[in-house]
Design a protein around this motif. Sequence first.
Motif, PDB file in Angstrom:
ATOM      1  N   VAL A   1       0.939  -1.198   0.023  1.00  0.00           N
ATOM      2  CA  VAL A   1      -0.031  -0.138  -0.055  1.00  0.00           C
ATOM      3  C   VAL A   1       0.805   1.179   0.051  1.00  0.00           C
ATOM      4  N   PRO A   2       1.771   1.405   0.742  1.00  0.00           N
ATOM      5  CA  PRO A   2       2.804   2.580   0.710  1.00  0.00           C
ATOM      6  C   PRO A   2       3.458   2.893  -0.577  1.00  0.00           C
ATOM      7  N   ALA A   3       3.976   1.794  -1.226  1.00  0.00           N
ATOM      8  CA  ALA A   3       4.578   1.795  -2.416  1.00  0.00           C
ATOM      9  C   ALA A   3       3.443   2.543  -3.651  1.00  0.00           C
ATOM     10  N   ARG A   4       2.194   1.922  -3.501  1.00  0.00           N
ATOM     11  CA  ARG A   4       1.354   2.454  -4.469  1.00  0.00           C
ATOM     12  C   ARG A   4       0.616   3.659  -4.092  1.00  0.00           C
ATOM     13  N   LEU A   5       0.782   4.237  -2.593  1.00  0.00           N
ATOM     14  CA  LEU A   5       0.415   5.590  -2.550  1.00  0.00           C
ATOM     15  C   LEU A   5       1.507   6.523  -3.197  1.00  0.00           C
ATOM     16  N   ALA A   6       2.828   6.056  -3.056  1.00  0.00           N
ATOM     17  CA  ALA A   6       3.939   6.644  -3.679  1.00  0.00           C
ATOM     18  C   ALA A   6       3.523   6.784  -5.166  1.00  0.00           C
ATOM     19  N   GLY A   7       3.206   5.744  -5.733  1.00  0.00           N
ATOM     20  CA  GLY A   7       2.771   5.897  -7.186  1.00  0.00           C
ATOM     21  C   GLY A   7       1.654   6.723  -7.488  1.00  0.00           C
ATOM     22  N   LEU A   8       0.775   6.993  -6.488  1.00  0.00           N
ATOM     23  CA  LEU A   8      -0.291   7.797  -6.604  1.00  0.00           C
ATOM     24  C   LEU A   8       0.270   9.386  -6.491  1.00  0.00           C
ATOM     25  N   LEU A   9       1.382   9.425  -5.794  1.00  0.00           N
ATOM     26  CA  LEU A   9       1.860  10.784  -5.861  1.00  0.00           C
ATOM     27  C   LEU A   9       2.597  11.236  -7.194  1.00  0.00           C
ATOM     28  N   THR A  10       3.213  10.259  -7.959  1.00  0.00           N
ATOM     29  CA  THR A  10       3.504  10.562  -9.149  1.00  0.00           C
ATOM     30  C   THR A  10       2.636  11.097 -10.238  1.00  0.00           C
ATOM     31  N   VAL A  11       1.337  10.610  -9.941  1.00  0.00           N
ATOM     32  CA  VAL A  11       0.313  11.148 -10.600  1.00  0.00           C
ATOM     33  C   VAL A  11       0.126  12.641 -10.390  1.00  0.00           C
ATOM     34  N   VAL A  12       0.326  13.081  -9.116  1.00  0.00           N
ATOM     35  CA  VAL A  12       0.371  14.515  -8.683  1.00  0.00           C
ATOM     36  C   VAL A  12       1.343  15.334  -9.167  1.00  0.00           C
ATOM     37  N   SER A  13       2.699  14.442  -9.258  1.00  0.00           N
ATOM     38  CA  SER A  13       3.852  15.184 -10.057  1.00  0.00           C
ATOM     39  C   SER A  13       3.511  15.383 -11.363  1.00  0.00           C
ATOM     40  N   GLU A  14       3.057  14.321 -12.150  1.00  0.00           N
ATOM     41  CA  GLU A  14       2.850  14.715 -13.547  1.00  0.00           C
ATOM     42  C   GLU A  14       1.944  15.666 -13.684  1.00  0.00           C
ATOM     43  N   ALA A  15       0.883  15.813 -12.965  1.00  0.00           N
ATOM     44  CA  ALA A  15      -0.329  16.798 -13.205  1.00  0.00           C
ATOM     45  C   ALA A  15       0.206  18.155 -12.913  1.00  0.00           C
ATOM     46  N   GLN A  16       1.186  18.245 -11.901  1.00  0.00           N
ATOM     47  CA  GLN A  16       1.734  19.511 -11.617  1.00  0.00           C
ATOM     48  C   GLN A  16       2.363  20.064 -12.883  1.00  0.00           C
ATOM     49  N   ARG A  17       3.153  19.176 -13.473  1.00  0.00           N
ATOM     50  CA  ARG A  17       4.053  19.598 -14.552  1.00  0.00           C
ATOM     51  C   ARG A  17       3.215  19.700 -15.836  1.00  0.00           C
ATOM     52  N   ALA A  18       1.986  19.328 -15.881  1.00  0.00           N
ATOM     53  CA  ALA A  18       1.081  19.357 -17.107  1.00  0.00           C
ATOM     54  C   ALA A  18       0.200  20.612 -16.835  1.00  0.00           C
TER      55      ALA A  18
END
Length: 194
Positions: free
Chosen positions: A125-142
């Motif tokens: 679950v923590p690794a999957r949550l970190a994966g969700l943060l990469t979605v935030v990171s991509e959205a911040q750039r986009a």
Amino acid sequence: MPATLVLDDQDETKPAPGQLRRVQALINTLDRETNDDRLADPEGARTVLVKLGLLGPDAPLDGSDLDAVTGVREALHALVVHNAGGPEPDARALRPIRDLGDHALLRVRVDASGAVAAVPVDDSVPARLAGLLTVVSEAQRAGTWALLKACANDECLWAFYDRSRNHGGTWCDMSECGNKLKNRQFRARRRSTR
Ligand SMILES: [Zn+2]
């Protein structure tokens, strides 16, 4: 990225695009107006988290994982309140996502075409949550991140995606929240002029 992502888009009047929809869905597992929490009971939480790609279909869900998820949910909510013009989240509010960042939960993957991505190290679950943060990171750039906002009705605070042309949207749903609030302001004005 989970290939099996299935979210009920009829649940959202203003759904976020692509993977950002998962972030919105996590934030909105708590209805802050009624306090109805879809993660409150462990069985219900399992179903929701598998749907959001935050839990493997056959993985057990323990209390500390659930605490991590709800901590991240509240931190993300504080961030979308800020996106809507609210205060910057304080250090305590952000701690659950910063804590994730302190652990090596992501690794870099390069595919055959040379595309580089940060992916969860394992199925936890923590690794999957970190994966969700990469979605935030991509959205911040986009540039899409800033459009995921909390409703301006402070009793509602529902996360909605602002598709208005000038990006000045403030309500999760004008007919539900905008009008409700206007009625309240109208009543308050009437009271104050009596
Ligand atoms: Zn609202």
